[in-house]
Scaffold this active site. Structure first.
Site, mmCIF file in Angstrom:
data_model
loop_
_atom_site.group_PDB
_atom_site.id
_atom_site.type_symbol
_atom_site.label_atom_id
_atom_site.label_comp_id
_atom_site.label_asym_id
_atom_site.label_seq_id
_atom_site.Cartn_x
_atom_site.Cartn_y
_atom_site.Cartn_z
ATOM 1 N N SER A 111 -13.400 -103.432 22.891
ATOM 2 C CA SER A 111 -13.283 -102.507 21.773
ATOM 3 C C SER A 111 -13.455 -103.191 20.418
ATOM 4 O O SER A 111 -14.480 -103.824 20.181
ATOM 5 C CB SER A 111 -11.927 -101.791 21.864
ATOM 6 O OG SER A 111 -11.908 -100.663 21.050
ATOM 7 N N ASP A 121 -16.578 -93.626 28.644
ATOM 8 C CA ASP A 121 -15.990 -93.873 27.319
ATOM 9 C C ASP A 121 -16.807 -93.127 26.274
ATOM 10 O O ASP A 121 -18.002 -93.367 26.138
ATOM 11 C CB ASP A 121 -16.025 -95.386 27.037
ATOM 12 C CG ASP A 121 -15.456 -95.741 25.665
ATOM 13 O OD1 ASP A 121 -14.833 -94.873 25.025
ATOM 14 O OD2 ASP A 121 -15.644 -96.908 25.247
ATOM 15 N N HIS A 177 -13.011 -96.482 28.588
ATOM 16 C CA HIS A 177 -13.015 -97.547 27.591
ATOM 17 C C HIS A 177 -12.362 -98.827 28.127
ATOM 18 O O HIS A 177 -12.868 -99.925 27.927
ATOM 19 C CB HIS A 177 -12.237 -96.999 26.395
ATOM 20 C CG HIS A 177 -12.283 -97.812 25.157
ATOM 21 N ND1 HIS A 177 -13.411 -97.905 24.383
ATOM 22 C CD2 HIS A 177 -11.337 -98.546 24.528
ATOM 23 C CE1 HIS A 177 -13.147 -98.671 23.324
ATOM 24 N NE2 HIS A 177 -11.897 -99.075 23.397
#
Ligand SMILES: *[C@@H]1O[C@H](CO)[C@@H](O)[C@H](O)[C@H]1NC(C)=O
Ligand SMILES: *[C@@H]1O[C@H](CO)[C@@H](O)[C@H](O)[C@H]1NC(C)=O
Ligand SMILES: *[C@@H]1O[C@H](CO)[C@@H](O)[C@H](O)[C@H]1NC(C)=O
Ligand SMILES: *[C@@H]1O[C@H](CO)[C@@H](O)[C@H](O)[C@H]1NC(C)=O
Ligand SMILES: *[C@@H]1O[C@H](CO)[C@@H](O)[C@H](O)[C@H]1NC(C)=O
Ligand SMILES: *[C@@H]1O[C@H](CO)[C@@H](O)[C@H](O)[C@H]1NC(C)=O
Ligand SMILES: *[C@@H]1O[C@H](CO)[C@@H](O)[C@H](O)[C@H]1NC(C)=O
Ligand SMILES: *[C@@H]1O[C@H](CO)[C@@H](O)[C@H](O)[C@H]1NC(C)=O
Ligand SMILES: *[C@@H]1O[C@H](CO)[C@@H](O)[C@H](O)[C@H]1NC(C)=O
Ligand SMILES: *[C@@H]1O[C@H](CO)[C@@H](O)[C@H](O)[C@H]1NC(C)=O
Ligand SMILES: *[C@@H]1O[C@H](CO)[C@@H](O)[C@H](O)[C@H]1NC(C)=O
Ligand SMILES: *[C@@H]1O[C@H](CO)[C@@H](O)[C@H](O)[C@H]1NC(C)=O
Length: 551
Positions: free
Chosen positions: A212, A434, A503
């Site tokens: 991320s 995601d 994610h």
């Protein structure tokens, strides 16, 4: 700056992640049970190593950090040898700024002299969230009753350290006063030197991994290691990032969102009137032509133009992302942008809430905010631990998605290039479920990057990715096998997808992530390989010196 509610308070975190098994799912599960049963090992997962192992890193210098493996609150098994606590970010005797770490030695009997760092993103989110819901030795997934041993823990393969950074995050101590990613890397280097010295790991190979917003952290820290020119402490061997922000956020997140939603609209169920309006906006904002021009393999030559920041206009008309997010939440109020197949109810998370709209039942406690947990881990008892802190960890600045100086901007502006070229061992992954940082958005950011003499990927990644079949050890931690996604490799960069991952990729597809780590560490050639996990065949062909442990 205006609020970046969905985009930048939330680049990472697992609060609404992995759902529990509902009645519904149980019916489906029963149908496939015969196959699963065949794969279930007869004994529950219990590390054979743990029983006979001595505490190999225990020295005068490390003993203050030693964690009692049978004394972790709520964890009913021995987690093995580990070390946790705070180390300062410089050598200065009056340094007040300290980062928190939890270090788990490899459970292999022979591990090369190497160590892997894991970092979650945010900015401001704790890497202990990855520890507890993605790749740690025990996991406590959202919606589940208790922690379980994780056979896919990354310390099954190598020495692993989860670090809470920068200053301001989690259990870390001191006032944040960095202003950008370069200073963040300098801060981390100070901590890292102290860690290496404490655990006597001079000259060991170091891999930096994360997720991320760590799409900034990992390349910047890796580049900081390269710039230090000191392999005694910063012997960089490779990096891995999944679902990373590596490019301009308008391009990586806004331009791509309409095609993403159109692809997955069976899960989002947006009505055609609304979709038509959004298609008009896509034209109006020039996203359609941008997509048609630049989402090409190979890419058009030369730097991609920067689009206006949609948050700079009062109407937010071109903030397609939040317009979609709002509409999707009307249809599915428990929609999870980190894992788009989830529906109500919100599964309870031990990590607490991250985004406005996340739900926590009254009276719920946050695991790492408990006094007994803080005591067990040598944290400062009473620290108000949050999965993602509400303070600005760039104390004197802004996070780099808003940097005006390109040299501290997104990693595709040169930093990542240096890291790829130095190591020829960079892996970028993406969970297809995601929505926050989608696969094609990340690929679009890669297409604007030049490395090893060429720009972008020359072909869209389309080779099937294989995760080996394997026995399963416990029903609380299962991993899919067989074809799990797509991959490609060009000039030192591997890109891969995991079709059923959100994610937090290692949490959703632990087998894919485990195989990825085997590739990063040089033990398996690539994602085409059908050989079994190296820890199951007894087949081990690591590179570099073998660190032979006593006992
Ligand atoms: C570790 O914790 C367990 C459970 O609380 C306790 O029985 C044991 O004495 C502890 N061991 C040490 C060395 O403190
Ligand atoms: C942050 O604070 C430390 C210690 O007070 C100081 O040495 C350092 O120069 C500061 N850094 C910045 C970027 O202000
Ligand atoms: C890196 O360090 C070596 C020896 O420590 C030195 O010879 C070399 O010039 C340094 N390189 C740079 C770019 O600083
Ligand atoms: C991503 O791009 C590929 C190649 O153009 C396309 O086939 C696929 O449908 C796209 N996926 C999504 C989710 O937009
Ligand atoms: C789209 O591009 C045109 C032509 O370059 C420009 O005039 C217009 O302002 C752009 N629209 C937006 C919303 O930025
Ligand atoms: C279509 O979706 C939009 C956005 O969520 C919503 O405002 C509108 O009421 C919907 N129309 C119908 C008929 O449901
Ligand atoms: C953590 O615990 C403190 C009390 O010790 C409490 O004030 C705080 O709200 C808790 N934080 C979270 C995120 O639950
Ligand atoms: C593309 O890369 C160039 C060179 O690094 C950079 O100046 C430009 O801002 C990038 N464009 C986007 C949209 O990120
Ligand atoms: C990395 O790979 C490229 C080919 O893609 C090669 O030209 C280069 O020498 C390699 N660099 C290193 C440091 O091995
Ligand atoms: C991986 O397998 C595919 C066939 O599925 C093949 O086309 C490709 O060349 C292989 N890649 C490598 C690096 O072996
Ligand atoms: C983890 O290590 C144990 C002990 O060596 C082994 O039994 C288990 O299969 C490993 N897990 C995986 C996913 O290979
Ligand atoms: C062990 O490795 C060798 C050489 O790579 C390979 O031929 C063999 O299939 C592997 N065995 C298993 C059980 O994976």
């Amino acid at each position: 700056m205006k609020h970046f509610l969905t985009l930048f308070s939330s680049l990472l975190c697992a609060s609404t992640a992995l759902a529990a098994s509902s009645l519904h799912k149980r019916n489906v599960f029963n149908k496939v049970k015969p196959t699963i049963e065949k794969r279930m090992a007869s004994q529950p997962f219990q590390h054979p190593e743990l029983q006979k192992r001595a505490d190999h890193f225990l020295t005068e210098k490390t003993k203050a950090f030693s964690v009692n493996g049978t004394g972790i609150p709520e964890v009913p098994f021995d987690v093995g040898e580990s070390y946790a606590g705070l180390l300062p970010i410089s050598d200065s005797p009056d340094e007040t700024r300290k980062l928190f770490f939890w270090f788990f030695p490899s459970t292999l009997s022979q591990t090369p002299e190497e160590v892997v760092i894991w970092l979650n993103g945010g900015p401001g989110c704790s890497s202990l969230s990855g520890f507890l819901t993605e790749n740690g030795p025990f996991t406590w997934m959202s919606g589940t009753m208790a922690p379980v041993q994780n056979p896919y823990s990354w310390n099954n393969l190598t020495n692993m350290i989860w670090v809470e950074q920068p200053v301001g995050v989690g259990y870390s101590q001191g006032s944040p006063n960095i202003t950008d990613e370069v200073e963040l890397a300098t801060e981390f280097r100070g901590f890292w030197k102290n860690f290496i010295t404490t655990f006597d790991m001079q000259n060991w190979g170091v891999y930096v991994t994360g997720e991320s917003y760590a799409g900034y952290y990992v390349p910047y820290i890796a580049d900081g290691f390269i710039q230090a020119n000191d392999t005694e402490y910063f012997n960089l061997k490779g990096i891995s990032i999944n679902d990373p922000i590596i490019g301009d956020d308008t391009v990586q997140q806004q331009v791509v969102i309409l095609p993403y939603v159109e692809y997955w609209n069976n899960l989002m169920y947006l009505n055609s009137t609304f979709l038509d309006q959004m298609r008009e906006r896509q034209e109006f904002c020039n996203y359609t032509s941008y997509w048609d021009t630049y989402f090409k393999f190979p890419p058009p030559e030369g730097p991609f133009p920067v689009l206006p920041d949609p948050f700079d206009s009062d109407e937010y008309t071109c903030d397609m992302f939040d317009n979609f997010y709002g509409a999707i939440l009307e249809v599915n109020p428990c929609f999870n942008i980190y894992h788009i197949s989830e529906t109500c109810p919100h599964p309870f998370s031990q990590l607490g809430i991250v985004n406005t709209g996340d739900y926590q039942p009254p009276g719920a406690q946050v695991y790492f905010n408990r006094t007994d947990v803080q005591e067990a881990l040598h944290a400062v008892v009473g620290t108000n631990w949050m999965q993602c802190t509400d303070i600005n960890v760039f104390g004197n600045g802004n996070d780099s998605s808003h940097a005006s100086d390109a040299s501290v901007g997104p990693a595709n502006n040169g930093v990542l290039q240096r890291v790829i070229e130095y190591t020829n061992n960079t892996i970028i992954g993406s969970g297809d479920l995601d929505m926050l940082l989608s696969t094609n958005g990340t690929l679009l950011a890669i297409q604007n990057m030049t490395w090893n003499g060429m720009q972008g990927l020359q072909a869209y990644p389309s080779t099937p990715l294989y995760a080996p079949y394997h026995p399963e050890y416990n029903g609380g931690a299962l991993a899919g096998a067989g074809i799990q996604g797509k991959w490609s490799h060009e000039r030192g960069l591997t890109f891969y997808t995991a079709q059923l991952a959100g994610h937090e990729l290692p949490g959703y597809t632990p087998g894919v992530a485990y195989r990825m780590l085997e590739i990063l560490l040089g033990r398996v050639k690539d994602f085409n390989s059908t050989q079994s996990f190296t820890t199951q065949s007894g087949n081990f062909t690591g590179n570099g010196p073998i660190y032979r442990r006593a006992g």
